[in-house]
Design an enzyme around this catalytic site. Structure first.
Site, short mmCIF file in Angstrom:
data_model
loop_
_atom_site.label_atom_id
_atom_site.label_comp_id
_atom_site.label_asym_id
_atom_site.label_seq_id
_atom_site.Cartn_x
_atom_site.Cartn_y
_atom_site.Cartn_z
N CYS A 184 1.78 -2.14 -1.09
CA CYS A 184 0.99 -2.62 -0.11
C CYS A 184 1.66 -3.44 0.91
O CYS A 184 1.91 -4.66 0.93
CB CYS A 184 -0.09 -3.71 -0.68
SG CYS A 184 -1.48 -4.64 0.41
N CYS A 197 -0.30 -6.54 2.48
CA CYS A 197 -0.15 -7.69 1.50
C CYS A 197 1.25 -8.48 1.65
O CYS A 197 1.43 -9.51 1.53
CB CYS A 197 -0.24 -7.26 -0.02
SG CYS A 197 -1.77 -6.37 -0.27
N ASP A 198 2.19 -7.63 1.78
CA ASP A 198 3.65 -8.07 1.47
C ASP A 198 4.71 -7.91 2.62
O ASP A 198 5.61 -8.29 2.52
CB ASP A 198 4.38 -7.26 0.38
CG ASP A 198 3.48 -7.44 -1.18
OD1 ASP A 198 2.88 -8.76 -1.04
OD2 ASP A 198 3.28 -6.56 -2.05
C1 LIG Z 1 1.88 -5.40 -5.86
C2 LIG Z 1 0.47 -5.42 -5.06
C3 LIG Z 1 0.39 -6.60 -4.66
C4 LIG Z 1 -0.88 -6.85 -3.80
N1 LIG Z 1 -0.96 -7.94 -2.86
C5 LIG Z 1 -2.02 -7.92 -2.41
C6 LIG Z 1 -2.33 -9.05 -1.37
O1 LIG Z 1 -1.16 -9.80 -1.19
N2 LIG Z 1 -3.81 -9.49 -0.61
C7 LIG Z 1 -4.85 -8.48 -0.93
O2 LIG Z 1 -5.59 -8.68 -0.43
N3 LIG Z 1 -4.45 -7.45 -1.68
C8 LIG Z 1 -3.28 -7.19 -2.38
N4 LIG Z 1 -3.31 -6.16 -3.41
C9 LIG Z 1 -4.36 -5.46 -3.35
C10 LIG Z 1 -5.19 -6.22 -4.52
O3 LIG Z 1 -4.61 -6.65 -5.67
C11 LIG Z 1 -6.40 -5.30 -4.86
O4 LIG Z 1 -7.19 -4.72 -3.65
C12 LIG Z 1 -7.44 -5.83 -5.86
O5 LIG Z 1 -6.76 -6.30 -6.93
C13 LIG Z 1 -8.52 -4.67 -6.26
O6 LIG Z 1 -9.42 -5.25 -7.16
P1 LIG Z 1 -10.26 -4.72 -8.16
O7 LIG Z 1 -10.96 -5.86 -8.71
O8 LIG Z 1 -11.23 -3.71 -7.29
O9 LIG Z 1 -9.45 -3.97 -9.19
P2 LIG Z 1 -8.15 -4.26 -9.77
O10 LIG Z 1 -7.20 -5.32 -9.49
O11 LIG Z 1 -7.48 -2.93 -9.86
O12 LIG Z 1 -8.76 -4.50 -11.39
C14 LIG Z 1 -9.19 -3.61 -12.19
C15 LIG Z 1 -9.35 -4.25 -13.50
O13 LIG Z 1 -10.19 -3.29 -14.33
C16 LIG Z 1 -9.77 -3.36 -15.70
N5 LIG Z 1 -9.69 -2.10 -16.31
C17 LIG Z 1 -9.30 -0.89 -15.99
N6 LIG Z 1 -9.80 -0.10 -16.91
C18 LIG Z 1 -10.28 -0.71 -17.57
C19 LIG Z 1 -11.36 -0.17 -18.90
N7 LIG Z 1 -11.22 1.20 -19.41
N8 LIG Z 1 -12.10 -1.13 -19.49
C20 LIG Z 1 -12.13 -2.45 -18.98
N9 LIG Z 1 -11.45 -2.68 -18.05
C21 LIG Z 1 -10.78 -1.86 -17.39
C22 LIG Z 1 -8.11 -3.59 -15.55
O14 LIG Z 1 -7.58 -4.05 -16.55
C23 LIG Z 1 -8.26 -4.85 -14.52
O15 LIG Z 1 -8.59 -5.91 -14.95
C24 LIG Z 1 -2.09 -6.15 -4.00
C25 LIG Z 1 -1.86 -4.84 -4.85
C26 LIG Z 1 -0.67 -4.60 -5.45
C27 LIG Z 1 -0.56 -3.70 -6.47
#
Ligand SMILES: Cc1cc2nc3c(=O)[nH]c(=O)nc-3n(C[C@H](O)[C@H](O)[C@H](O)COP(=O)(O)OP(=O)(O)OC[C@H]3O[C@@H](n4cnc5c(N)ncnc54)[C@H](O)[C@@H]3O)c2cc1C
Length: 322
Positions: free
Chosen positions: A149, A152-153
């Site tokens: 990302c 983000c970074d």
């Molecule tokens: C390395 C990295 C750095 C980032 N830095 C930033 C930043 O600085 N700023 C920013 O705004 N965004 C950042 N992002 C993006 C941000 O992390 C994501 O947009 C955000 O986390 C998405 O949130 P979400 O809750 O939709 O999904 P996710 O964060 O993907 O969480 C999904 C959740 O679902 C759970 N899950 C999956 N399958 C199942 C299942 N079968 N049963 C139960 N639970 C399940 C997982 O365990 C997890 O807890 C970064 C991403 C990455 C990879």
């Protein structure tokens, strides 16, 4: 005595089914924000964490673009704060991973590793995962030079040389974004031409900070505490080299964690389709965050979708109760 919601309310010979008004799948920003709102609406939601507690954001060292933290906040710490806040109002966070769902009738049935759940309403917040290169060193150095990302970074790489992997729209868009900070951005692409749209290609090819390494793949990421170099290989000539760098941004696609909903929820390219109120095609099932968003992919947008899904689920359950 009438069993309380969320109590074990149904037992069979083999499995116990736990009944809840609202089940949330996922403990990332979307799932935990949904949990906070639902808990404050006194729904006592159950959150199944999945295997990545805190979600993708917990993988990153520092988040500087989530409001309320002028000095930035550690990714793992932000995840813990989200969880604490939801639990303070009664959300139950359970370390369990859903394996299959039956959305054909209500209550919706979710079979997880450690139990079975029956839910009057469901919020899917299972997120997505950026596709990895799957090379040695990559996983160990995520958040320490390896990133998926640029928004983000990127700011951590001011005046540094960075690499971008990929040849599609995301790779070039994010690569161009990185030129704001980095001294130079080298696009490493396994082919000899780009897949990105013509305008983006023109912008990238004409940007003095952007360089291109064609027919090349990364075979190793080298570094102890942080990324120090990558091992590269020209797939045409077989020639190998070590190229020093502090940052590698990988844009080779995303895979939403939605396989178990196939055939039940309407999807496009694996992303669950929702309307502007986070409703899916099945009444009572809502989706939020990256499981339903291939575009914004940020903590704040995912958290916002989680809150919206939860408000909507609360209304859905209230309307039904009359
Ligand atoms: C390395 C990295 C750095 C980032 N830095 C930033 C930043 O600085 N700023 C920013 O705004 N965004 C950042 N992002 C993006 C941000 O992390 C994501 O947009 C955000 O986390 C998405 O949130 P979400 O809750 O939709 O999904 P996710 O964060 O993907 O969480 C999904 C959740 O679902 C759970 N899950 C999956 N399958 C199942 C299942 N079968 N049963 C139960 N639970 C399940 C997982 O365990 C997890 O807890 C970064 C991403 C990455 C990879």
């Amino acid at each position: 005595m009438k069993p309380e919601m969320n109590d074990v309310s149904e037992k069979s010979a083999e499995v116990e089914t736990q009944h809840t008004k609202l089940l949330i799948l996922g403990s990332g920003p979307a799932g935990l924000s949904a949990a906070l709102y639902a808990a404050r609406a006194e729904l006592t939601p159950i959150v199944l964490t999945g295997i990545d507690l805190g979600g993708q954001v917990a993988l990153t060292y520092m988040v500087e673009n989530y409001p309320g933290f002028p000095e930035g906040v550690g990714g793992a710490e932000l995840g813990e704060l989200f969880q604490k806040q939801a639990e303070r109002f009664g959300a139950k966070v359970v370390f369990d991973n859903a394996q299959s769902v039956d959305l054909s009738k209500r209550p919706f049935k979710v079979v997880a590793d450690n139990g079975t759940y029956a839910a009057d309403a469901l919020i899917v917040a299972t997120g997505a995962r950026p596709n990895h290169l799957e090379v040695p060193g990559e996983n160990e150095l995520i958040g320490r030079g390896i990133s998926y990302c640029a928004t983000c970074d990127g700011a951590f790489f001011k005046d540094r040389q960075v690499n971008v992997v990929g040849g599609g729209d995301s790779a070039l868009e994010e690569g161009l974004f990185l030129t704001r900070y980095a001294s130079s951005v080298t696009v490493i692409h396994r082919r000899d031409s780009l897949r990105a749209g013509a305008i983006l290609q023109e912008r990238a090819l004409n940007n003095p900070k952007m360089k291109f390494m064609w027919n090349t793949v990364i075979t190793d990421v080298i570094g102890k505490e942080k990324t120090e170099a990558v091992k590269i290989k020209n797939i045409k000539t077989g020639e190998e080299a070590v190229s020093p760098t502090e940052g590698v941004f990988i844009f080779i696609g995303h895979t939403p964690n939605t396989q178990m909903f196939e055939g039940q929820l309407r999807m496009e390219n694996g992303y669950i389709q929702v309307d502007n109120r986070m409703r899916t095609n099945i009444p009572g099932v809502f989706a939020a965050g990256e499981a339903a968003d291939s575009h914004f992919r940020q903590v704040i947008t995912s958290a916002g979708m989680g809150a919206a899904a939860s408000i909507e689920a609360t209304h859905f359950l209230q309307d039904e109760a009359g």
